[in-house]
Design an enzyme around this catalytic site. Sequence first.
Site, PDB file in Angstrom:
ATOM      1  N   GLU A 277     -15.487  -7.697 -94.602  1.00 21.40           N
ATOM      2  CA  GLU A 277     -16.015  -7.031 -95.789  1.00 21.40           C
ATOM      3  C   GLU A 277     -16.683  -5.738 -95.322  1.00 21.40           C
ATOM      4  OE1 GLU A 277     -19.047  -7.821 -99.572  1.00 21.40           O
ATOM      5  OE2 GLU A 277     -18.785  -9.360 -98.015  1.00 21.40           O
TER       6      GLU A 277
ATOM      7  N   ARG B  96     -18.070 -20.463 -84.897  1.00 25.14           N
ATOM      8  CA  ARG B  96     -18.513 -19.081 -84.743  1.00 25.14           C
ATOM      9  C   ARG B  96     -19.215 -18.908 -83.395  1.00 25.14           C
ATOM     10  NH1 ARG B  96     -22.726 -17.490 -89.128  1.00 25.14           N
ATOM     11  NH2 ARG B  96     -22.891 -15.675 -87.748  1.00 25.14           N
TER      12      ARG B  96
ATOM     13  N   LYS C 208     -26.286 -10.105 -90.617  1.00 25.14           N
ATOM     14  CA  LYS C 208     -26.251  -8.707 -91.054  1.00 25.14           C
ATOM     15  C   LYS C 208     -27.585  -8.293 -91.686  1.00 25.14           C
ATOM     16  CE  LYS C 208     -21.286  -8.133 -91.933  1.00 25.14           C
ATOM     17  NZ  LYS C 208     -20.270  -7.872 -92.964  1.00 25.14           N
TER      18      LYS C 208
END
Length: 611
Positions: A64, A303, A313
């Site tokens: 994204e 992850r 983020k």
Amino acid sequence: MTKPATPATEQDHKPSNFLRQIIENDLAQGTYASRRWAGSPGDAAHHSAGAPDPAKIRTRFPPEPNGYLHVGHAKSICINFGLARDYGGVCHLRFDDTNPEKEDTEYVNAIIDAVQWLGFDWSQLGQTPGTSKAYQASDYFDFMYRAAEALIEADHAYVDEQTPEEMRVNRGDFSKPGVDSPFRSRSAAENLARFREMRDGKLADGAAVLRAKIDMASPNINLRDPAIYRIRRATHHNTGDQWCIYPMYTFAHPIEDALEQITHSICTLEFEDQRPFYDWLLERLCECGLLAAPSPKQYEFSRLNLTYVITSKRKLAQLVNEGKVSGWDDPRMPTIVGLRRRGYTPESLQLFAERIGVTKSDSWIDYSALEGCLRESLENTAHRAMAVLYPVKLVLTNWDDVMGAGHLEPCTQPALPPAPQGASQGHVEGLEVSTRHFKIGKEVWIERDDFAEVPPKGYKRLYPGNKVRLKGGYVIECTGCTKDVDGVVTEVLAIVIPDTKSGTPGSATVKASAAITWVGVNDGLEAEVRLYDRLFTDAQPDAGGKDFLTALNPDSLKVVTAYVEPSLAHVPAGAHFQFERHGYFVTDRVDHAQGKLVFNKITGLKDTWAK
């Protein structure tokens, strides 16, 4: 750039993992052999007119564009592009730009740059690398709207006008089933009309959502009629104000994969609970004839959890916005732009991704593993150089008598040590490939800790009466020092021993207890050296709800004025070096320029954080 497929016989050395086993089984079974590819993404009719797909598999990397990529994304990039490369396939770069409020072309450009810097390309087979544009989810908004209407017409979706709080309460939880919305029993015609009113801007933001009609009693809460479209009046960076309704990510993601003929949709474990909806949606759209079977399949891996690093983020943005770091590309940041500016190489990150492997189990990887891959990457490619970071002047008091007043003696050292058999060696523009040249004279700079007036036990460097070699130069004998009024050493004094220059006959007849690095006062260059260390002192700075800001390392950056050898006068930004004794350094990508030398410390020669 993505390389052609490696023959299977050359893949045998690659460590296997569950993703490779899935792909190899699908190839053996011909699971996707019937697929067709029309040259661009599209629906079932579009691809039916195409040729058999030349790509054996298709993977994708779908960030994204709402921030800068970090080291965890680097792992995903290496996995997805690497698998496509190894199995004769293609990996698509796709921007999942379905959220108009958080996205920006700045991030789009940064992502493209990061993927290319890591060494990958998303061109289709037969196309020239670097010629293809990345895909954008927003280009599929028209199809997504068609798909939503098809679901409504098949009674698989409905418009819900409950308040967000009512929806939350009626959704239930893990201990109790959800409650059907009072709007769930609307007819398909009523839902279609209301959805078109959403599209035409006749309803306020938040007044209604389109929900999939699945099962409000499902034990998987993600299947309790998830929202698939919401009203959001916001200008989109790609489509402008064309739309006031936008698809939810969980709805858009499988559709994007299907339109692009993805075979193996690889994501991290937090999406595992969404996989049943992924499959449900694609099955319904195949039944409607909009998409063709076989559908993509989603697979999840763990992850990256890296010690001394945060990858949220939101928290990374907080570090930037509160001035804890200088920006997204601060060399202490785990962003790809930060790692690149710090001096990490694409090869080191690819090696790291391969070393840590692919599993479905969450675990922590120690940061030293990443640094180890970097050292391995630079060992045979980073040119050597001498630098003095904490300088004190060494005066050879008998130099003029022995060598002649003002004499400067040329010295040389190899730019790189001999490479192991089969290893390649690096080349830095502005440096001679094989040899470094510099001069020694009456005065040189040495490291302040290379002198001790009263040496501790085992000390082998300069102290009164001891002999050492100036690396590449002469053996010298320390005679003492001079101090200022505060007792701080201002000069170290020594005598040069004739006929001991490195590489000359008889140079080894005088024994020296150590060899120390130095830089000539006459030809040394002043440089700004930024000594970076880990940003956090806590191995898991935000675990368990801790305030990660309290774990900031106050010594994560020190700036010193150093002296470096003259061979570095014209090196470009982004060039890697091993400063002998000190570690690996890189010329700063932003601030370094000819006449203004700026070096960033990447890492030491060994792990200084080891227990």
